[in-house]
Design a protein around this motif. Structure first.
Motif, PDB file in Angstrom:
ATOM      1  N   UNK A 153      34.335   5.161 -26.905  1.00 55.45           N
ATOM      2  CA  UNK A 153      33.719   6.071 -25.936  1.00 55.45           C
ATOM      3  C   UNK A 153      32.639   6.942 -26.567  1.00 55.45           C
ATOM      4  N   UNK A 154      32.588   7.005 -27.901  1.00 52.37           N
ATOM      5  CA  UNK A 154      31.606   7.828 -28.600  1.00 52.37           C
ATOM      6  C   UNK A 154      30.558   6.926 -29.246  1.00 52.37           C
ATOM      7  N   UNK A 155      29.301   7.192 -28.955  1.00 53.38           N
ATOM      8  CA  UNK A 155      28.215   6.380 -29.513  1.00 53.38           C
ATOM      9  C   UNK A 155      28.134   6.556 -31.028  1.00 53.38           C
ATOM     10  N   UNK A 156      27.901   5.466 -31.706  1.00 52.12           N
ATOM     11  CA  UNK A 156      27.815   5.471 -33.168  1.00 52.12           C
ATOM     12  C   UNK A 156      26.485   6.072 -33.625  1.00 52.12           C
ATOM     13  N   UNK A 157      26.549   6.917 -34.675  1.00 46.80           N
ATOM     14  CA  UNK A 157      25.342   7.514 -35.238  1.00 46.80           C
ATOM     15  C   UNK A 157      24.927   6.716 -36.475  1.00 46.80           C
ATOM     16  N   UNK A 158      23.881   5.920 -36.374  1.00 45.34           N
ATOM     17  CA  UNK A 158      23.494   5.054 -37.499  1.00 45.34           C
ATOM     18  C   UNK A 158      22.826   5.830 -38.633  1.00 45.34           C
ATOM     19  N   UNK A 159      22.675   5.159 -39.752  1.00 45.91           N
ATOM     20  CA  UNK A 159      22.043   5.725 -40.937  1.00 45.91           C
ATOM     21  C   UNK A 159      20.524   5.584 -40.798  1.00 45.91           C
TER      22      UNK A 159
ATOM     23  N   UNK B 244      25.854  14.720 -44.548  1.00 46.31           N
ATOM     24  CA  UNK B 244      26.583  13.601 -45.126  1.00 46.31           C
ATOM     25  C   UNK B 244      27.890  14.104 -45.727  1.00 46.31           C
ATOM     26  N   UNK B 245      28.982  13.433 -45.375  1.00 48.28           N
ATOM     27  CA  UNK B 245      30.331  13.848 -45.787  1.00 48.28           C
ATOM     28  C   UNK B 245      31.021  12.687 -46.500  1.00 48.28           C
ATOM     29  N   UNK B 246      31.812  13.017 -47.515  1.00 52.21           N
ATOM     30  CA  UNK B 246      32.612  12.024 -48.236  1.00 52.21           C
ATOM     31  C   UNK B 246      34.087  12.318 -48.003  1.00 52.21           C
ATOM     32  N   UNK B 247      34.822  11.330 -47.494  1.00 48.80           N
ATOM     33  CA  UNK B 247      36.246  11.480 -47.219  1.00 48.80           C
ATOM     34  C   UNK B 247      37.040  10.512 -48.089  1.00 48.80           C
ATOM     35  N   UNK B 248      38.136  11.001 -48.655  1.00 47.63           N
ATOM     36  CA  UNK B 248      39.014  10.143 -49.456  1.00 47.63           C
ATOM     37  C   UNK B 248      39.957   9.377 -48.528  1.00 47.63           C
ATOM     38  N   UNK B 249      40.078   8.079 -48.747  1.00 45.66           N
ATOM     39  CA  UNK B 249      40.929   7.268 -47.872  1.00 45.66           C
ATOM     40  C   UNK B 249      42.390   7.664 -47.987  1.00 45.66           C
ATOM     41  N   UNK B 250      42.816   8.174 -49.152  1.00 45.28           N
ATOM     42  CA  UNK B 250      44.222   8.533 -49.306  1.00 45.28           C
ATOM     43  C   UNK B 250      44.574   9.836 -48.599  1.00 45.28           C
TER      44      UNK B 250
ATOM     45  N   UNK C 276      35.771   4.699 -56.853  1.00 37.07           N
ATOM     46  CA  UNK C 276      35.614   5.414 -58.120  1.00 37.07           C
ATOM     47  C   UNK C 276      36.976   5.565 -58.770  1.00 37.07           C
ATOM     48  N   UNK C 277      37.140   4.908 -59.902  1.00 35.16           N
ATOM     49  CA  UNK C 277      38.374   4.969 -60.674  1.00 35.16           C
ATOM     50  C   UNK C 277      39.592   4.656 -59.809  1.00 35.16           C
ATOM     51  N   UNK C 278      39.489   3.570 -59.058  1.00 40.81           N
ATOM     52  CA  UNK C 278      40.573   3.042 -58.235  1.00 40.81           C
ATOM     53  C   UNK C 278      40.870   3.858 -56.984  1.00 40.81           C
ATOM     54  N   UNK C 279      40.103   4.916 -56.721  1.00 40.53           N
ATOM     55  CA  UNK C 279      40.235   5.634 -55.457  1.00 40.53           C
ATOM     56  C   UNK C 279      39.081   5.223 -54.552  1.00 40.53           C
ATOM     57  N   UNK C 280      39.347   5.164 -53.258  1.00 42.31           N
ATOM     58  CA  UNK C 280      38.335   4.738 -52.291  1.00 42.31           C
ATOM     59  C   UNK C 280      37.918   5.909 -51.409  1.00 42.31           C
ATOM     60  N   UNK C 281      36.637   5.927 -51.093  1.00 41.75           N
ATOM     61  CA  UNK C 281      36.060   6.986 -50.267  1.00 41.75           C
ATOM     62  C   UNK C 281      35.153   6.350 -49.207  1.00 41.75           C
ATOM     63  N   UNK C 282      35.013   7.041 -48.084  1.00 37.72           N
ATOM     64  CA  UNK C 282      34.099   6.583 -47.043  1.00 37.72           C
ATOM     65  C   UNK C 282      33.065   7.679 -46.836  1.00 37.72           C
ATOM     66  N   UNK C 283      31.809   7.270 -46.736  1.00 35.52           N
ATOM     67  CA  UNK C 283      30.691   8.204 -46.630  1.00 35.52           C
ATOM     68  C   UNK C 283      30.012   8.027 -45.279  1.00 35.52           C
TER      69      UNK C 283
END
Length: 346
Positions: A226-232, A210-216, A194-201
């Motif tokens: 060691x931690x099992x992945x939680x799928x969508x 559900x959480x949104x984190x800014x990559x910067x 979004x507007x040249x900023x990247x986020x991971x959800x």
């Protein structure tokens, strides 16, 4: 000469190290860094041999891949680039590379008319521009907005791989409001720009929300097997998730119908580039064009409206109208009469 994925990871890691002139790099340092990269990207735990790294350096020095990297050894111990501005990512494309990329562009262009591949249009246009510019030895004819100095871009590759491979990430994160960074396990589902900023959800390990984190704001990142992945499992998609919002943050509150009067001067811009996919024209008159959007009330919506300054007037709902009015009044206060005392004489 074909190069496999592991070799490309090794070359790029060595290149990144040698471009960092704030540190002196021994062969063992390079081996350690390459081993870390292969573990992060490919999950390889056995590391890499001394002979392989030496062979990689020789390959980078040669013209077999077109690198001709000016790698030298100083004090019989430390590796560096003789040319401080050199990088293997800056070398021009060979005729063979251009030919293969042209073929790839032509294949991708075949999908531009299909709805399932509409998201490829921008990618194809970028490739066409770069291939044409390289082939004709001139600057690209298509320029896309970008911010190459944005923090966090280096995390994109690892996060993308973690999503595709369904791997849990361990990251150190500090939001702008937090006084200190926190450590968390994170299960990433998709990336958002979004507007040249990247986020991971995705979700944190200790909560299904559900959480949104800014990559910067990510300070450190690695894969934790060691931690099992939680799928969508709920099947959330970006299209559904963002349908009532502007920007990367979703409050999951009930959407409102916002009515906005756009002045005649600014109406053409809003009509050709709608604020939101739900935008409708309610009426057109001498004072301007009245539009409506069904949308969540968030900070990004307010910023879009404020960006038009006096070109927009919120008619409702009252909460949005009051917020915009208060912020515009506060902004006008920043340009009070006292500011005229600070003006320099002509």
């Amino acid at each position: 000469m074909p190069v496999n994925r592991n070799a490309l990871i090794r070359y790029k890691t060595i290149d990144t190290c040698l471009r960092n002139r704030r540190r002196r790099w021994t062969l063992q340092n390079l081996i350690d860094k390459v081993s870390e990269a292969l573990y992060d990207y490919e999950g390889m735990e056995k590391g890499i041999s001394r002979r392989t790294i030496q062979a990689d350096i020789q390959m980078m020095r040669s013209d077999k891949l077109g690198y001709n990297a000016p790698i030298i050894i100083v004090e019989k111990k430390y590796y560096t680039y003789e040319d401080a501005d050199y990088s293997i990512t800056n070398i021009p494309l060979s005729e063979h590379d251009l030919s293969r990329m042209t073929e790839a562009v032509e294949v991708l262009k075949q999908f531009k008319g299909f709805s399932h591949f509409q998201h490829l249009n921008a990618v194809v246009q970028k490739l066409e521009g770069h291939v044409y510019a390289s082939a004709h030895d001139q600057r690209t004819v298509i320029d896309f907005e970008k911010n190459e100095h944005l923090r966090g871009l280096s995390h994109l590759g690892m996060i993308y791989d973690a999503i595709v491979r369904e791997q849990t990430m361990l990251l150190k994160y500090q939001s702008f409001r937090a006084k200190s960074a926190s450590i968390m396990h994170f299960h990433a589902w998709w990336l958002k720009e979004f507007k040249n900023r990247w986020f991971v959800v995705g979700t944190k390990n200790d909560s299904p929300a559900i959480v949104t984190l800014a990559l910067d704001r990510i300070e450190e990142l690695k894969i934790d097997e060691t931690i099992s992945y939680r799928p969508n499992d709920q099947g959330h998609t970006p299209e559904e998730y963002y349908q009532h919002t502007i920007g990367p943050t979703v409050a999951k509150i009930r959407p409102m119908k916002a009515t906005i009067l756009v002045t005649p001067e600014h109406a053409p811009y809003v009509l050709t580039k709608p604020l939101h996919r739900s935008q409708k024209v309610e009426s057109v008159g001498p004072e301007g064009t009245t539009i409506s959007v069904v949308i969540e009330h968030n900070l990004e919506l307010e910023r879009e409206i404020l960006g038009f300054a006096d070109g927009m007037k919120v008619l409702g709902p009252e909460r949005l109208r009051a917020n915009i009015q208060r912020k515009l009044q506060r902004a006008a206060g920043n340009y009070g009469k006292d500011d005229s005392k600070n003006e320099q004489p002509a």
